[in-house]
Write an enzyme that holds these catalytic residues in place. Structure first.
Site, short mmCIF file in Angstrom:
data_model
loop_
_atom_site.label_atom_id
_atom_site.label_comp_id
_atom_site.label_asym_id
_atom_site.label_seq_id
_atom_site.Cartn_x
_atom_site.Cartn_y
_atom_site.Cartn_z
N GLU A 193 -1.71 -5.58 8.41
CA GLU A 193 -0.84 -4.81 9.43
C GLU A 193 -1.64 -5.18 10.71
OE1 GLU A 193 -0.09 -0.75 8.88
OE2 GLU A 193 0.74 -1.15 6.82
N GLU A 220 8.89 -4.07 10.54
CA GLU A 220 9.44 -3.16 10.05
C GLU A 220 10.07 -2.16 11.03
OE1 GLU A 220 6.56 -1.12 7.17
OE2 GLU A 220 7.80 0.75 7.04
N LYS A 266 -1.27 -9.40 2.90
CA LYS A 266 -0.64 -8.90 4.03
C LYS A 266 -1.57 -8.05 4.79
CE LYS A 266 3.09 -6.02 3.88
NZ LYS A 266 2.71 -5.00 4.54
N ASP A 271 -0.98 -6.16 -0.18
CA ASP A 271 -1.43 -5.45 1.15
C ASP A 271 -2.93 -5.19 1.02
OD1 ASP A 271 0.74 -5.03 3.00
OD2 ASP A 271 1.43 -3.23 1.90
N ASP A 317 0.82 -1.10 0.04
CA ASP A 317 0.16 0.21 0.12
C ASP A 317 1.03 1.33 -0.10
OD1 ASP A 317 1.03 -0.06 2.60
OD2 ASP A 317 -1.00 0.14 3.37
N SER A 318 2.26 1.03 0.08
CA SER A 318 3.02 2.19 -0.11
C SER A 318 2.89 2.83 -1.66
CB SER A 318 4.33 1.75 -0.13
OG SER A 318 5.00 0.40 -1.03
#
Ligand code: KIV
Length: 271
Positions: free
Chosen positions: A122, A189, A120, A90, A51-52
């Site tokens: 978070e 991270e 993925k 993501d 999602d960057s």
């Protein structure tokens, strides 16, 4: 008759074997077909449609604005380019936090509409139900702990996480839980290297670090950062392999000059 070379595809099982034999896992981000093709042909193990993309492709300040539809668009472009790598996508902010049913629906949309191989998410213990529900549909899940950019407004900064003992302890517990819930791998991270190494040694699943030192099972970087296309983001962990910001800028300047001076196109470059 054409002879097709067998390409051994990277699966979650292959990543597990790599950890067992101590072979480091390489992972990079991609959001489009052309970049994904070059990365996959170079032999990368995992491609993350991160999602960057919200920052790198769309110019947002955070990862929060990117939508599920936009992630699916990026992921399907990447998937069309891939012969070998495992492609992880993501789940964007807002696509899984409300409840586990929403999380499952979002994960199913990603898998069905893009053809990706895994998702993925978070977070730790607070997303237990979502992880377990996604797994019941047969969708592999990668975890993500430490600096979790979707929670930026909770923490207020992008500084190193889990430097204090209580936060480090919680991270160790969460990592263990993510493995128990059934995650096939974990991203850590921006946390201290010794903590990341400890987590990696405690887990059977591969741990992939970004700004988490060399004691983990693999490394991930944002491709546009490691190629030097972005130039204002300079964290200590980032190794730049090229300075594309400068060389692309020089190419663009030269092109503009050639057009203005009528050097381009020349006789060989026309019909
Ligand atoms: O979105 C992303 O690119 C990521 C990596 C930084 C791990 O989550």
């Amino acid at each position: 008759m054409s002879v097709h070379k067998e390409i051994k595809k990277v699966t979650t099982h292959v990543l597990q074997e790599m950890k067992q034999r101590g072979e480091k896992i390489s992972m990079l981000t991609a959001y489009d077909y052309t970049m994904a093709k070059i990365i996959d042909n170079s032999g990368i193990d995992v491609i993350l449609v991160g999602d960057s993309a919200s920052n790198v492709m769309a110019g947002h300040e955070t990862t929060l604005p990117i939508t599920l539809d936009q992630m699916i668009y990026h992921a399907s472009s990447v998937i069309r380019a891939i012969d070998r790598a495992l492609v992880v996508v993501d789940l964007p902010f807002g696509a899984y936090q409300a409840n586990s049913k929403e999380a499952l629906n979002s994960a199913i949309r990603i898998m069905k509409e893009s053809g990706a191989h895994a998702v993925k998410l978070e977070g730790g213990r607070e997303i237990k139900e979502s992880i377990e529900r996604i797994l019941t549909a047969g969708i592999p899940v990668m975890g993500h702990l430490g600096l979790t950019p979707q929670s930026i407004y909770k923490f207020g900064t992008y500084t190193v996480r889990a430097k204090e003992a209580d936060e480090a302890e919680r991270l160790i517990e969460d990592a263990k839980l993510l493995e128990q819930f059934g995650c096939f791998a974990l991203v850590l991270e921006k946390i201290p290297a010794d903590l990341a190494e400890k987590v990696s040694k405690n887990l059977h699943i591969p741990v992939i670090g970004i700004g988490a030192g060399g004691g983990v099972d693999g490394q991930v970087l944002v491709t546009h950062d490691m190629l030097g296309m972005t130039h204002e983001f300079n964290p200590r962990f980032l190794r730049r392999y090229l300075n594309l910001y400068e060389s692309m800028g020089n190419a663009f300047k030269q092109y503009i000059k050639d057009v203005k001076s009528k050097d381009f196109p020349n006789e060989k470059e026309q019909y």
